[in-house]
Design an enzyme around this catalytic site. Structure first.
Site, PDB file in Angstrom:
ATOM      1  N   LYS A  45       0.819  -1.213   0.000  1.00 18.13           N
ATOM      2  CA  LYS A  45       0.000   0.000   0.000  1.00 18.13           C
ATOM      3  C   LYS A  45       0.856   1.268   0.000  1.00 18.13           C
ATOM      4  O   LYS A  45       0.318   2.378  -0.021  1.00 18.13           O
ATOM      5  CB  LYS A  45      -0.942  -0.008   1.208  1.00 18.13           C
ATOM      6  CG  LYS A  45      -1.964  -1.150   1.197  1.00 18.13           C
ATOM      7  CD  LYS A  45      -2.861  -1.105   2.417  1.00 18.13           C
ATOM      8  CE  LYS A  45      -3.742  -2.348   2.517  1.00 18.13           C
ATOM      9  NZ  LYS A  45      -4.749  -2.421   1.453  1.00 18.13           N
ATOM     10  N   CYS A  52     -13.982  -5.212   3.323  1.00 20.68           N
ATOM     11  CA  CYS A  52     -13.543  -5.970   4.504  1.00 20.68           C
ATOM     12  C   CYS A  52     -13.886  -5.211   5.784  1.00 20.68           C
ATOM     13  O   CYS A  52     -13.073  -5.134   6.721  1.00 20.68           O
ATOM     14  CB  CYS A  52     -12.050  -6.280   4.447  1.00 20.68           C
ATOM     15  SG  CYS A  52     -11.594  -7.388   3.101  1.00 20.68           S
TER      16      CYS A  52
END
Length: 406
Positions: free
Chosen positions: A224, A361
């Protein structure tokens, strides 16, 4: 920041998708990789590939130097006191599971409390659910305000002398909320609890100082923050890591092995069983160099401006719901009313615009928002206001496609 020069460092951005120039607005899921990171990994495999720590030959020494050099770059990146506090692993999920499976299982008992928030990613919920089931501890949640933030007062009222662990996201991957980690850590410590920070959305975008935050554990993923997939970091205060047992056993993490008993290496290697993710660590080191060259403060300022522009622009669209606080990290989560976010994302993809759609999520947060799913546009250092304008135009086309009048 020279955005044009930065964008030139990311080869993947120079392409068309479905006949349109790519607009990549999914960096919260995974960021793109600059040339320097790609070349660092390529150079490792071309010239230095070897296992680490075990051999005395030249390639083994080079690989070990690169691997441990990356560890020191991570230490400096988050201002840890020692490289012994930097554990390499597969990513945030592995790091959080390590703390839950090692520290929590050994230190929790019936009547103890684990405190979370409703905005947590599944990776910062399920490990604690399992720990609670195994130890008899209970889960508690700091409530959210209407805008998706938490207050210090609510944290004080939720965290008690029975609280042993507080687990909280630095930045919400859905709402963009930047949590007051330092203040929550102080409250946790006043009650004798440890604080575990999910930094998956924090480390790529904010300047992180784990000593200033006074967090006990901090977890983040390389992919990320411009690094390869499959590499991540668990930071832990040394005295806590020293007290913990490893959860993976085998080569590399041992000191002495006998027929009936074994002992472990010192930190950080006792938590790095097996051949480590060497090329990933090299790539992470290169990514840290790249981000440091740009400057984390400059990146954060750029993303704040993009988020502000996105909020202002999206609000010109009738029939759109936007979730999260006014002041946020670089992402915007939204829904076109009565259009499923997967349909919205499909229309946008036809325009060359990549956004994320689903529950991200974060199903407990979706329930709190009273939706089943949302669309999310997330920004990074290579995005521009013009790309956000493309997003708004694409959403208007999505409304036309599904029969809305605006």
């Amino acid at each position: 920041m020279d955005i044009r020069a930065i964008r030139e460092q990311f080869p993947v951005l120079d392409q068309e998708v479905n006949g349109h120039p790519l607009v990549y607005l999914d960096s919260s899921a995974t960021s793109q990789k600059p040339i320097s990171v790609i070349e660092a990994v390529d150079d490792y495999y071309r010239h230095h590939n070897s296992n680490v720590h075990r051999g005395v030959h030249t390639l083994g020494t080079r690989a070990t130097d690169l691997y441990e050099g990356a560890r020191d770059k991570v230490r400096r990146f988050i201002n840890a006191e020692s490289t012994a506090e930097i554990i390499f692993n597969r990513g945030t999920t592995t790091a959080l599971n390590t703390v839950a499976s090692s520290y929590a299982y050994a230190n929790l008992s019936e009547g103890d409390e684990i405190v979370l928030t409703y905005m947590e990613h599944h990776s910062n919920i399920i490990p604690w659910q399992q720990a609670a089931k195994a130890t008899g501890a209970t889960l508690k949640y700091i409530p959210l305000q209407e805008d998706g933030t938490i207050t210090i007062q609510d944290a004080k009222e939720t965290i008690t002398n029975n609280t042993k662990i507080v687990a909280i996201a630095h930045v919400s991957n859905v709402l963009g909320t930047i949590n007051p980690v330092k203040e929550v850590a102080k409250i946790a410590h006043e009650h004798g609890a440890v604080i575990v920070v999910d930094g998956a959305q924090g480390a790529p975008h904010l300047k992180v100082d784990v000593q200033d935050l006074d967090c006990d554990f901090y977890a983040f993923s390389g992919h990320k923050m411009c690094a390869p997939t499959g590499i991540g970091v668990l930071y832990g205060k040394k005295h806590l890591l020293d007290s913990m047992e490893p959860i993976e056993f085998g080569g590399e993490m041992i000191d002495f092995v006998g027929l009936y008993d074994s002992t472990w290496k010192e930190l950080p290697w006792k938590f790095e069983g097996g051949t480590p993710i060497i090329a990933g660590a090299v790539g992470l080191g290169a990514a840290i160099d790249f981000l440091n060259d740009v400057g984390l403060d400059a990146i954060h300022e750029h993303e704040e401006q993009l988020a502000k522009h996105a909020l202002e622009s999206l609000r010109t669209i009738d029939g759109i719901s936007i979730y999260g606080p006014e002041t946020r990290a670089g992402l915007v989560t939204f829904n076109l009313n009565d259009v499923h976010p997967h349909d919205t994302a499909t229309v946008l993809d036809a325009e060359g615009i990549a956004v994320r759609a689903g529950h991200h999520c974060a199903q407990p947060l979706m329930k709190w928002l009273d939706v089943t799913a949302t669309a999310r546009a997330s920004f990074y250092l290579y995005n521009t206001e013009e790309e956000i304008d493309r997003l708004v135009d694409g959403l208007r086309k999505a409304k036309e496609y599904f029969g809305y009048v605006f």
